[in-house]
Design an enzyme around this catalytic site. Sequence first.
Site, short mmCIF file in Angstrom:
data_model
loop_
_atom_site.label_atom_id
_atom_site.label_comp_id
_atom_site.label_asym_id
_atom_site.label_seq_id
_atom_site.Cartn_x
_atom_site.Cartn_y
_atom_site.Cartn_z
N GLU A 1 0.88 -1.17 0.00
CA GLU A 1 0.00 0.00 0.00
C GLU A 1 0.91 1.21 0.00
OE1 GLU A 1 -1.30 3.05 0.79
OE2 GLU A 1 -2.49 2.62 2.59
N CYS B 1 -2.97 8.78 3.14
CA CYS B 1 -2.88 8.42 1.73
C CYS B 1 -4.21 8.54 1.00
CB CYS B 1 -2.32 7.01 1.58
SG CYS B 1 -3.14 5.79 2.62
#
EC number: 1.2.1.19
Length: 474
Positions: free
Chosen positions: A246, A280
């Site tokens: 990720e 994010c």
Amino acid sequence: MQHKLLINGELVSGEGEKQPVYNPATGDVLLEIAEASAEQVDAAVRAADAAFAEWGQTTPKVRAECLLKLADVIEENGQVFAELESRNCGKPLHSAFNDEIPAIVDVFRFFAGAARCLNGLAAGEYLEGHTSMIRRDPLGVVASIAPWNYPLMMAAWKLAPALAAGNCVVLKPSEITPLTALKLAELAKDIFPAGVINVLFGRGKTVGDPLTGHPKVRMVSLTGSIATGEHIISHTASSIKRTHMELGGKAPVIVFDDADIEAVVEGVRTFGYYNAGQDCTAACRIYAQKGIYDTLVEKLGAAVATLKSGAPDDESTELGPLSSLAHLERVSKAVEEAKATGHIKVITGGEKRKGNGYYYAPTLLAGALQDDAIVQKEVFGPVVSVTPFDNEEQVVNWANDSQYGLASSVWTKDVGRAHRVSARLQYGCTWVNTHFMLVSEMPHGGQKLSGYGKDMSLYGLEDYTVVRHVMVKH
């Protein structure tokens, strides 16, 4: 503060070089912690490998009970964890306690339940005289690398599914924000068998590389930057490890003329600047249709200007500092480069806060163009850009014209348009008329350079298993 490593069920001091851990709200050193030595990294992996022989064969019920106990102990120590997270990360204390701790507890409880629902396929005869079955089995030792923006939350996202599936874990939190992971290690050691959970401290080069490259490690799970992901994939290529990545994002927020402007303003004020924008999935790349562009910029600028930066222990603080001095400089540089274009206008913010700590003013930039760095590159700070667009086709192309593919949102009252645009966006998650909403039951993960693999949900649990075929002749 607990500063020892957890290796094979024992809390031990690191034997490597000492590294300072800072309070970003003041810039002061909280303490110094010794890194794990190469020998300690090896010992942690070998302890996990040895523990896997039994832990990998436990029943889902046993694993679930351990995860539930860990959830309970985190909840019981919620104030302690929140205070550590606040001091080490600069998060507003009330946010850490009220927002993050309950979500962390829920992750462990969800995977405790999910552990008991993971099944292979039922047996069947696909060759005469033979019965086949599909198993989902644990992989073995998982090396998990957690980031500095949500240290305890990301530790939970990595530990819970890996343990639920029957793997053993060696966790390395960021050397910038290790305190909650080390506290978690202290509490977990009396719940799980020795070696099932190991927690190390250290930098990527000194601890991360020998950990992820260890021959006994079968999977590496990372939440971090694209550069770190590239390095780990390259570093582990020769051993053909499974990787779970990720790697950040640059979320497009598509606002059509018919959107509820007040809802957009409230949403971006919250979800563009939460955790000082160090997220994010932050709502940081706004595309506003030209009919509402000026109104949105004006109203959003006024709203962002009311965000309060301050001391993490102040109940009225909405934004804390950035995580480190180095990151403060990166964010400041990105905004200065945007200002230097000449066509980007600072609506509010655009500068470091005066005084101690690593504070940057919540910033709104208008007039950004599709090719500008502020639109294309992740800033990871309290900085949101706004770009005008003409029509649906143009904005979908612009939104997808990015190396990232993690999160996105669409704001419109037109249900057909919401479905149509959502179907075309190349992002792991698309929200409609909201942003940033996460639940344990739904998968979180990206595509393109944002990585692959899913956190949370049953898909996240499956990522930590291997599919096996067993055939019995009869």
